[in-house]
Design an enzyme around this catalytic site. Structure first.
Site, PDB file in Angstrom:
ATOM      1  N   GLY A 230       0.795  -1.232   0.000  1.00  0.00           N
ATOM      2  CA  GLY A 230       0.000   0.000   0.000  1.00  0.00           C
ATOM      3  C   GLY A 230       0.824   1.276   0.000  1.00  0.00           C
TER       4      GLY A 230
ATOM      5  CE1 TYR B 132       3.380  -9.383 -12.049  1.00  0.00           C
ATOM      6  CE2 TYR B 132       2.527  -9.405 -14.294  1.00  0.00           C
ATOM      7  CZ  TYR B 132       2.485  -8.922 -13.005  1.00  0.00           C
ATOM      8  OH  TYR B 132       1.526  -7.987 -12.664  1.00  0.00           O
TER       9      TYR B 132
ATOM     10  CB  VAL C 213       3.914 -10.497   1.261  1.00  0.00           C
ATOM     11  CG1 VAL C 213       3.242  -9.217   1.702  1.00  0.00           C
ATOM     12  CG2 VAL C 213       4.519 -10.385  -0.123  1.00  0.00           C
TER      13      VAL C 213
ATOM     14  CB  ILE D 116      -2.424   0.630 -13.239  1.00  0.00           C
ATOM     15  CG1 ILE D 116      -3.544  -0.406 -13.503  1.00  0.00           C
ATOM     16  CG2 ILE D 116      -2.894   1.745 -12.310  1.00  0.00           C
ATOM     17  CD1 ILE D 116      -4.769   0.106 -14.215  1.00  0.00           C
TER      18      ILE D 116
HETATM   19  P1  NAP Z   1       4.817  -0.949  -7.374  1.00  0.00           P
HETATM   20  O1  NAP Z   1       4.525   0.444  -7.782  1.00  0.00           O
HETATM   21  O2  NAP Z   1       6.176  -1.492  -7.616  1.00  0.00           O
HETATM   22  O3  NAP Z   1       4.447  -1.136  -5.827  1.00  0.00           O
HETATM   23  C1  NAP Z   1       4.626  -2.385  -5.225  1.00  0.00           C
HETATM   24  C2  NAP Z   1       4.218  -2.335  -3.766  1.00  0.00           C
HETATM   25  O4  NAP Z   1       4.415  -3.649  -3.210  1.00  0.00           O
HETATM   26  C3  NAP Z   1       5.054  -1.396  -2.939  1.00  0.00           C
HETATM   27  O5  NAP Z   1       4.280  -0.880  -1.890  1.00  0.00           O
HETATM   28  C4  NAP Z   1       6.144  -2.300  -2.386  1.00  0.00           C
HETATM   29  O6  NAP Z   1       6.698  -1.727  -1.210  1.00  0.00           O
HETATM   30  C5  NAP Z   1       5.343  -3.577  -2.115  1.00  0.00           C
HETATM   31  N1  NAP Z   1       6.152  -4.794  -2.116  1.00  0.00           N
HETATM   32  C6  NAP Z   1       6.929  -5.265  -3.125  1.00  0.00           C
HETATM   33  N2  NAP Z   1       7.519  -6.414  -2.758  1.00  0.00           N
HETATM   34  C7  NAP Z   1       7.096  -6.682  -1.493  1.00  0.00           C
HETATM   35  C8  NAP Z   1       7.367  -7.719  -0.576  1.00  0.00           C
HETATM   36  N3  NAP Z   1       8.182  -8.731  -0.888  1.00  0.00           N
HETATM   37  N4  NAP Z   1       6.756  -7.691   0.621  1.00  0.00           N
HETATM   38  C9  NAP Z   1       5.942  -6.663   0.956  1.00  0.00           C
HETATM   39  N5  NAP Z   1       5.647  -5.652   0.133  1.00  0.00           N
HETATM   40  C10 NAP Z   1       6.224  -5.660  -1.080  1.00  0.00           C
HETATM   41  O7  NAP Z   1       3.832  -1.984  -8.101  1.00  0.00           O
HETATM   42  P2  NAP Z   1       2.374  -1.753  -8.735  1.00  0.00           P
HETATM   43  O8  NAP Z   1       2.544  -1.446 -10.166  1.00  0.00           O
HETATM   44  O9  NAP Z   1       1.572  -0.861  -7.880  1.00  0.00           O
HETATM   45  O10 NAP Z   1       1.800  -3.247  -8.636  1.00  0.00           O
HETATM   46  C11 NAP Z   1       1.054  -3.654  -7.491  1.00  0.00           C
HETATM   47  C12 NAP Z   1       0.327  -4.948  -7.816  1.00  0.00           C
HETATM   48  O11 NAP Z   1      -0.468  -4.767  -8.978  1.00  0.00           O
HETATM   49  C13 NAP Z   1       1.251  -6.127  -8.118  1.00  0.00           C
HETATM   50  O12 NAP Z   1       0.700  -7.296  -7.559  1.00  0.00           O
HETATM   51  C14 NAP Z   1       1.238  -6.213  -9.624  1.00  0.00           C
HETATM   52  O13 NAP Z   1       1.463  -7.516 -10.079  1.00  0.00           O
HETATM   53  C15 NAP Z   1      -0.193  -5.773  -9.917  1.00  0.00           C
HETATM   54  N6  NAP Z   1      -0.372  -5.239 -11.266  1.00  0.00           N
HETATM   55  C16 NAP Z   1       0.184  -4.042 -11.627  1.00  0.00           C
HETATM   56  C17 NAP Z   1      -0.074  -3.543 -12.916  1.00  0.00           C
HETATM   57  C18 NAP Z   1       0.418  -2.196 -13.342  1.00  0.00           C
HETATM   58  O14 NAP Z   1       0.176  -1.837 -14.512  1.00  0.00           O
HETATM   59  N7  NAP Z   1       1.043  -1.404 -12.530  1.00  0.00           N
HETATM   60  C19 NAP Z   1      -0.828  -4.292 -13.816  1.00  0.00           C
HETATM   61  C20 NAP Z   1      -1.347  -5.515 -13.420  1.00  0.00           C
HETATM   62  C21 NAP Z   1      -1.124  -5.975 -12.137  1.00  0.00           C
HETATM   63  P3  NAP Z   1       8.176  -2.134  -0.680  1.00  0.00           P
HETATM   64  O15 NAP Z   1       9.057  -2.246  -1.907  1.00  0.00           O
HETATM   65  O16 NAP Z   1       8.556  -1.048   0.251  1.00  0.00           O
HETATM   66  O17 NAP Z   1       8.009  -3.444   0.007  1.00  0.00           O
END
Ligand code: NAP
Length: 259
Positions: A15, A157, A65, A190
């Site tokens: 988050g 992935y 996690v 996104i």
């Molecule tokens: P992001 O901007 O990289 O943010 C990822 C978040 O997850 C951060 O808060 C990060 O915080 C946390 N995180 C990463 N690894 C972690 C771990 N091992 N334990 C606990 N927290 C962890 O990614 P996002 O683009 O928002 O993506 C979030 C979710 O949406 C993911 O599941 C991704 O697969 C999904 N998704 C994203 C997109 C897109 O277009 N952006 C599309 C489809 C699906 P810390 O690094 O501080 O832990």
């Protein structure tokens, strides 16, 4: 008009930024008690500061996690601070690229550990508290990549995102007797910090592939999460909703030129 969610205890893994921050923002705006769970405290504190003016409360707990013990601590923290857990948004995820020709066992393991095992561990950790809630909800952030589409470099992935949906269907059945629903959101592209890391060329290519002509906003996903969390969605379980501006619709690259 949906029944207000004010006062609900919500955990949002990942988050601190990106989609998770969008989800946390929507629940904080709805007056919920939000616990952001992520690794980097500094990034989370910035998000908490930005959400201070919302009617809900937002705090942070450090969690990796892929570690079940840390997930248990996360759940215990939510109970200690908020008296229980009503809504779990299992959203933390990573999307490094590795083509099959070079993908190492460690790379495969890490993606599965965070994205898939992390989902299972967070759900297991919160399970008993969710069952005590009068409207328990699990909302998983999956993807279009894997369950619907493919992209070179993301076989691991995509598999992890499909695994989340396979998990969701049986988890939904196991939770059903307690009235807890388990659903998923499948975002398209996104605009997030994580996606920015994939470079301008990737962002341009994706924007061109989306019928709506722009990337999604993190709150587009947050709003879908609010819907699944609502009392009114209480009879929907084991389902997923695609939020992608129509990205999966074109039958061919040429189809986009006809718009
Ligand atoms: P992001 O901007 O990289 O943010 C990822 C978040 O997850 C951060 O808060 C990060 O915080 C946390 N995180 C990463 N690894 C972690 C771990 N091992 N334990 C606990 N927290 C962890 O990614 P996002 O683009 O928002 O993506 C979030 C979710 O949406 C993911 O599941 C991704 O697969 C999904 N998704 C994203 C997109 C897109 O277009 N952006 C599309 C489809 C699906 P810390 O690094 O501080 O832990």
């Amino acid at each position: 008009m949906f029944t207000p969610l004010e006062g609900r205890s919500v955990i949002v893994t990942g988050g601190s930024r990106g989609i998770g921050r969008g989800i946390a923002t929507c629940f904080a705006r709805a007056g919920c008690k939000v616990l952001i769970a992520s690794r980097d405290r500094v990034a989370a504190e910035e998000t908490i500061r930005d959400l201070q003016d919302k009617p809900g409360t937002v705090s942070h707990v450090a969690v990796e996690v892929s570690d079940p013990d840390q997930c248990a601590t996360m759940a215990a923290t939510a109970v200690e601070r908020h008296g229980g857990i009503d809504i779990l948004c299992s959203n933390a995820g990573i999307f490094p690229t590795a083509k099959l020709t070079t993908m190492s066992p460690d790379e495969l393991q890490r993606v599965m550990s965070v994205n898939f095992y992390g989902t299972v561990y967070t759900v297991q950790a919160c399970m008993e508290e969710l069952k005590k809630s009068r409207a328990g909800r699990v909302i998983i952030t999956s993807s279009i990549t894997g369950p619907i589409t493919g992209f070179p470099g993301w076989s691991h992935y995509g598999a992890s995102k499909s695994a989340q949906l396979g998990f969701m269907r049986t988890a939904a059945m196991e939770f059903a007797p307690s009235g807890v629903t388990v659903n998923a959101i499948q975002p398209g592209n996104i605009a997030t910090e994580g996606l920015d890391g994939l470079g301008e060329e990737y962002l341009r290519q994706m924007t061109e592939a989306i019928p709506h002509g722009h990337l999604g906003d993190v709150e587009d996903i947050g709003n879908a999460a609010l819907f699944f969390a609502s009392e009114e969605a209480g009879y929907i379980t084991g389902q997923s909703i695609v939020v992608d501006g129509g990205q999966i619709l074109p039958e061919s690259a040429e189809a986009m030129d006809e718009i």
